[in-house]
Write an enzyme that holds these catalytic residues in place. Structure first.
Site, short mmCIF file in Angstrom:
data_model
loop_
_atom_site.label_atom_id
_atom_site.label_comp_id
_atom_site.label_asym_id
_atom_site.label_seq_id
_atom_site.Cartn_x
_atom_site.Cartn_y
_atom_site.Cartn_z
CB CYS A 145 7.54 3.01 -9.74
SG CYS A 145 7.61 1.33 -9.88
CD GLN A 170 -0.48 4.77 -3.83
OE1 GLN A 170 -1.21 4.53 -2.74
NE2 GLN A 170 -0.03 3.59 -4.69
CE LYS A 180 -1.29 1.60 -7.34
NZ LYS A 180 -0.07 0.79 -6.96
CG HIS A 214 4.31 5.42 -10.03
ND1 HIS A 214 4.48 5.03 -11.10
CD2 HIS A 214 4.31 4.62 -9.21
CE1 HIS A 214 4.20 3.82 -11.16
NE2 HIS A 214 3.93 3.45 -9.78
#
Ligand code: PMP
Length: 408
Positions: A364, A203, A226, A122
């Site tokens: 991104c 993530q 997240k 990212h």
């Protein structure tokens, strides 16, 4: 036995309607929805506790401080940190990565040194290092992916040998592909060459258990929003011996011990890295989120997410012109794809018309897009509360949309 129907009732937003259709929320890699317990924790804090922390002169402040520091303990236990002072609050992974780049960077990196990342990172795990490298005259090098869009471990190891990087910073899970990297191996290989290791866990935390002692990395970062928590809160976990050695990066209240016009001295860990009033309600609600997760059968939920992805692939793989990225990878429930001749943004907009929220674009990860020779994908990212019925509806709708667009 998992009861997804019951679990869905914990998330009030899931009963919303979009364009007259039941919401199908497949944009979980961008942000997850919040359980009622977390929403309640935020309002409860403002109704019963709101005060500034670490000021100590009245009861409300003491109560806020106790809850805030208890939240730090909860995070430490959740990631198996040895001590809660290794947990530093940030606004999110992006701020965390800037913290690490700006504190570890000057400590570890000299001119002509190397920082190693991967092609799938990212931007939050590229640009802070790029800026640092430009400042000190160091090099930022990406480890490439294999043809199946998983990390090329051989090339990674060869780059470690060739450059002996001072810092290796890797994502645990790719936000665009959902690929789960073999970070235990990556960390061990990097440490054998003496590199500091930084893991972008943005993530990962919603999908996988994280044990920082077992991983044996130096830093692990994630964002509350997240993993079913609020926005505006994130965590940098750092090894305390290393954190002790680093200089602070932001200056002001909270992070000081003494201030005079002849100079200032700085606070102990973790406050040394927390200038200004911290995100108090967010930290407390993040602890509620992590408690919520701990009370779930996480292994079964991970299986469930993998099953959703497998079902989606099974339903879509024979579609004419579809490319599914990293189809056979160890994966955290992300289906990233393109359909030949159709634009990812058009597909996402038409899916939205049917109540299905996905993301399209470069996510991104522009260098990853460049390496794949594309400018974006459609990304459906699944979470614990998604259902097989939703996946079927999504696949059927996509097939209809593609047929319609091709007939135009
Ligand atoms: N790293 C990864 C892998 C991400 O997916 C994201 C968010 N998309 C970030 C870093 C940045 O997280 P935040 O926007 O919460 O700071």
């Amino acid at each position: 036995m998992l009861d997804i129907k019951r679990l869905r009732r914990d998330f009030p937003i899931l009963s919303s309607r979009v364009h007259g259709r039941s919401l199908v929320y497949f944009d979980n890699a961008a942000t997850t929805q919040k359980p009622k317990a977390v929403i309640d924790a935020l309002t409860r804090y403002y109704k019963t506790t709101n005060a500034n922390v670490h000021r100590g002169s009245h009861s409300l402040s003491n109560r806020a401080t106790a809850q805030f520091e208890a939240a730090r303990e909860t995070v430490a236990a959740f990631i198996n940190a040895t001590a809660s002072h290794e947990v530093i609050w940030t606004r999110g992974t992006t701020e965390g990565m800037n913290l690490v780049a700006q504190t570890l960077g000057p400590y570890a990196l000299n001119k002509d040194d190397t920082v190693l990342v991967t092609t799938m990172e990212h931007h939050a795990n590229i640009v802070p290092w790029q800026q640092l490298c430009q400042r000190v005259g160091a090099k930022l090098i990406p480890a490439p992916l294999r043809g199946d869009q998983t990390l090329d471990l051989k090339a990674y190891e060869a780059l470690l040998d060739e450059h002996t990087p001072k810092i290796v910073s890797l994502c645990h899970v790719s936000n665009t592909l959902g690929v789960i990297n073999p970070i235990e191996t990556c960390i061990a290989l990097a440490k054998q060459r003496g590199a500091y290791t930084v893991i972008d866990g943005a993530q990962a935390v919603a999908h996988l258990p994280v044990d920082v002692q077992k991983l044996d990395c130096d830093f692990y970062l994630f964002s509350g929003h997240k993993c079913f928590g609020p926005t505006g809160i994130g965590v940098v976990w750092g090894r305390s011996t290393l954190l002790e050695s680093l200089e602070p990066w932001q200056f002001g209240g909270e992070m000081i011990k003494t201030v005079s016009f002849s100079g200032s001295t700085f606070n102990d860990l973790p406050f040394k890295f927390e200038a200004g009033t911290p995100p108090i309600s967010e930290a407390i609600a993040l602890a509620t989120t992590l408690d919520y997760l701990t009370n779930q059968d996480r292994e079964a939920l991970h299986q469930h997410e993998q099953n959703l992805r497998a079902q989606a692939i099974a339903l879509l793989q024979d579609m004419d012109g579809i490319t599914i990225y990293a189809p056979n990878s160890e994966n955290a429930g992300v289906l990233s794809f393109n359909v030949a001749g159709l634009h990812h943004q058009d597909l996402a907009l038409m899916l939205d018309e049917a109540g299905i929220a996905v993301r399209s674009g470069h996510h991104c990860t522009m260098p990853l897009m460049e390496s794949l020779g594309i400018d974006g994908t459609v990304r459906a990212s699944f979470s614990i509360y998604n259902t097989v019925d939703e996946v079927r509806y999504f696949a059927n709708t996509l097939i209809e949309i593609v047929t319609q667009l091709r007939e135009l």
